[in-house]
Design an enzyme around this catalytic site. Sequence first.
Site, PDB file in Angstrom:
ATOM      1  N   LEU A 179      12.004 -21.493 -30.262  1.00 30.71           N
ATOM      2  CA  LEU A 179      11.368 -20.725 -29.192  1.00 30.71           C
ATOM      3  C   LEU A 179      11.600 -19.226 -29.403  1.00 30.71           C
ATOM      4  O   LEU A 179      10.683 -18.413 -29.245  1.00 30.71           O
ATOM      5  CB  LEU A 179      11.911 -21.171 -27.829  1.00 30.71           C
ATOM      6  CG  LEU A 179      11.210 -20.564 -26.619  1.00 30.71           C
ATOM      7  CD1 LEU A 179       9.728 -20.924 -26.602  1.00 30.71           C
ATOM      8  CD2 LEU A 179      11.874 -21.020 -25.320  1.00 30.71           C
ATOM      9  N   GLU A 190      15.739   8.565  -3.426  1.00 31.61           N
ATOM     10  CA  GLU A 190      15.581   9.917  -2.885  1.00 31.61           C
ATOM     11  C   GLU A 190      16.036   9.971  -1.431  1.00 31.61           C
ATOM     12  O   GLU A 190      16.724  10.904  -1.008  1.00 31.61           O
ATOM     13  CB  GLU A 190      14.094  10.345  -2.954  1.00 31.61           C
ATOM     14  CG  GLU A 190      13.495  10.371  -4.351  1.00 31.61           C
ATOM     15  CD  GLU A 190      12.855   9.044  -4.752  1.00 31.61           C
ATOM     16  OE1 GLU A 190      13.466   7.983  -4.475  1.00 31.61           O
ATOM     17  OE2 GLU A 190      11.775   9.070  -5.354  1.00 31.61           O
ATOM     18  N   CYS A 228       8.406   8.908  -0.558  1.00 30.47           N
ATOM     19  CA  CYS A 228       9.503   9.829  -0.863  1.00 30.47           C
ATOM     20  C   CYS A 228       8.994  11.254  -1.022  1.00 30.47           C
ATOM     21  O   CYS A 228       9.733  12.211  -0.763  1.00 30.47           O
ATOM     22  CB  CYS A 228      10.222   9.393  -2.125  1.00 30.47           C
ATOM     23  SG  CYS A 228      11.112   7.853  -1.879  1.00 30.47           S
TER      24      CYS A 228
HETATM   25  C1  AOF Z   1      12.002   1.771  -5.409  1.00 29.99           C
HETATM   26  N1  AOF Z   1      13.085   2.540  -5.284  1.00 29.99           N
HETATM   27  O1  AOF Z   1      14.102   4.490  -5.315  1.00 29.99           O
HETATM   28  C2  AOF Z   1      11.829   4.424  -5.826  1.00 29.99           C
HETATM   29  C3  AOF Z   1      10.671   3.585  -5.987  1.00 29.99           C
HETATM   30  O2  AOF Z   1       8.178  -1.666  -2.063  1.00 29.99           O
HETATM   31  P1  AOF Z   1       8.612  -0.261  -1.836  1.00 29.99           P
HETATM   32  O3  AOF Z   1       7.994   0.382  -0.680  1.00 29.99           O
HETATM   33  O4  AOF Z   1      10.102  -0.157  -1.840  1.00 29.99           O
HETATM   34  O5  AOF Z   1       8.051   0.582  -3.075  1.00 29.99           O
HETATM   35  C4  AOF Z   1       8.340   0.233  -4.379  1.00 29.99           C
HETATM   36  C5  AOF Z   1       7.655   1.199  -5.337  1.00 29.99           C
HETATM   37  O6  AOF Z   1       8.040   2.553  -5.080  1.00 29.99           O
HETATM   38  C6  AOF Z   1       8.063   0.935  -6.756  1.00 29.99           C
HETATM   39  O7  AOF Z   1       7.226  -0.001  -7.353  1.00 29.99           O
HETATM   40  C7  AOF Z   1       7.939   2.301  -7.416  1.00 29.99           C
HETATM   41  O8  AOF Z   1       6.614   2.468  -7.889  1.00 29.99           O
HETATM   42  C8  AOF Z   1       8.166   3.309  -6.300  1.00 29.99           C
HETATM   43  N2  AOF Z   1       9.454   4.061  -6.363  1.00 29.99           N
HETATM   44  N3  AOF Z   1      10.835   2.285  -5.745  1.00 29.99           N
HETATM   45  O9  AOF Z   1      12.091   0.563  -5.243  1.00 29.99           O
HETATM   46  C9  AOF Z   1      13.062   3.849  -5.458  1.00 29.99           C
HETATM   47  N4  AOF Z   1      11.770   5.729  -6.018  1.00 29.99           N
HETATM   48 ZN    ZN Z   2       9.971   6.240  -2.869  1.00 27.73          ZN
END
Ligand code: AOF
Ligand code: ZN
Length: 364
Positions: free
Chosen positions: A294, A57, A89
């Site tokens: 496996l 986003e 976001c």
């Molecule tokens: C992402 N990319 O475009 C969106 C995500 O570790 P952070 O702060 O990058 O957050 C990761 C979490 O954010 C991820 O587990 C998911 O739930 C949410 N959305 N994450 O890596 C993105 N929109």
């Molecule tokens: Zn996000």
Amino acid sequence: MAGSPQDAVHMARAVELAARGHGHTSPNPVVGCVVLDAAGRVAGEGFHAYAGGPHAEVAALREAGERARGGTAYVTLEPCDHTGRTGPCSGALLEAGVARVVHAVADPNPKAAGGAGRLRAAGVAVTAGVLAEEAERVNAEWLTWARLGRPHVTWKFAATLDGRSAAADGTSQWITSPEARADVHRLRARSDAIVAGIGTVLADDSRLTARPALAEGRPLRVVVDPDARTPATARVLDGAAPTLVAVAADTVTTLGADLLRVPRDGRGLDLHALLKELAAREVVSVFLEGGPTLAGAFLARGLVDRVVAYVAPALLGAGAAALGEAGVRTIGEAHRLIFDEVSPIGPDVRLVARPAPPHPRREK
Ligand code: AOF
Ligand code: ZN
């Protein structure tokens, strides 16, 4: 709410963008985003390129700039509402003045979820579920890991047209073409871990690595070896990538390797427990490379999420089957699959399939 045909067009593009992140975002999802201006023209596109990098986003909003005001954002995953490696976001979308948000799949991560609710509460029109199936498929690895607490498992095998992976005398090299083998290296490089049984390690002495040019983060190698039979000289223990040897909790060994202790389950290891351990190490995707025993054990436990078969135009008539005992006693218990893809690779064919949803009449 299903959304309009226009919604589907823009979400399809967002799914396409999400796919660009494949193999680079672990342990994060692949996510794509398209931002329209108030007049419905595309103003920005983005995708999540690597863990720790900007969310899809934010990337799309950056490109759209002021044009996002009063516009619509299409996101393959519900916008996050948390501050993790980056900021929420939901907040970024509000700040940009987006009037409507369309997302495909709800975020199963309890730490990040809630973006849709926050946006709605702030007066943004939110539509959920547009092209959910496509968005689920593009992000299958991460969604499996986030929902089930285990990695997504792709079982790969190579076989002749009559389903054999070795000749009667046990020889098995080069059943498929160099093109197919190069493709295997690409898939290995996209995975977090490559898993093989001790039988395969002893028979082939495979290194289980991806060609260096393909693998930026070297996939972890895991040998399923209940009794610690891996020879100290095995090529899988070379320094080319980290390796875990999964042995039974009660096995006594002097093997100089990183051991992962896992409870036994019958003659083998408890594969659920093994996968849980790998998930805790942020292994989101597993590439299972056999052998037949496996693979059968994984299948019998319902732990195969995707099958990739390389089929060579050759016949053997005798020799080991690609798949061993898989918990099927009668035809009604066959592991039914759906083909997602059939494509030529050099002289061979690559087939990609996934488990068919449970059939009402087949359920016991
Ligand atoms: C992402 N990319 O475009 C969106 C995500 O570790 P952070 O702060 O990058 O957050 C990761 C979490 O954010 C991820 O587990 C998911 O739930 C949410 N959305 N994450 O890596 C993105 N929109
Ligand atoms: Zn996000």
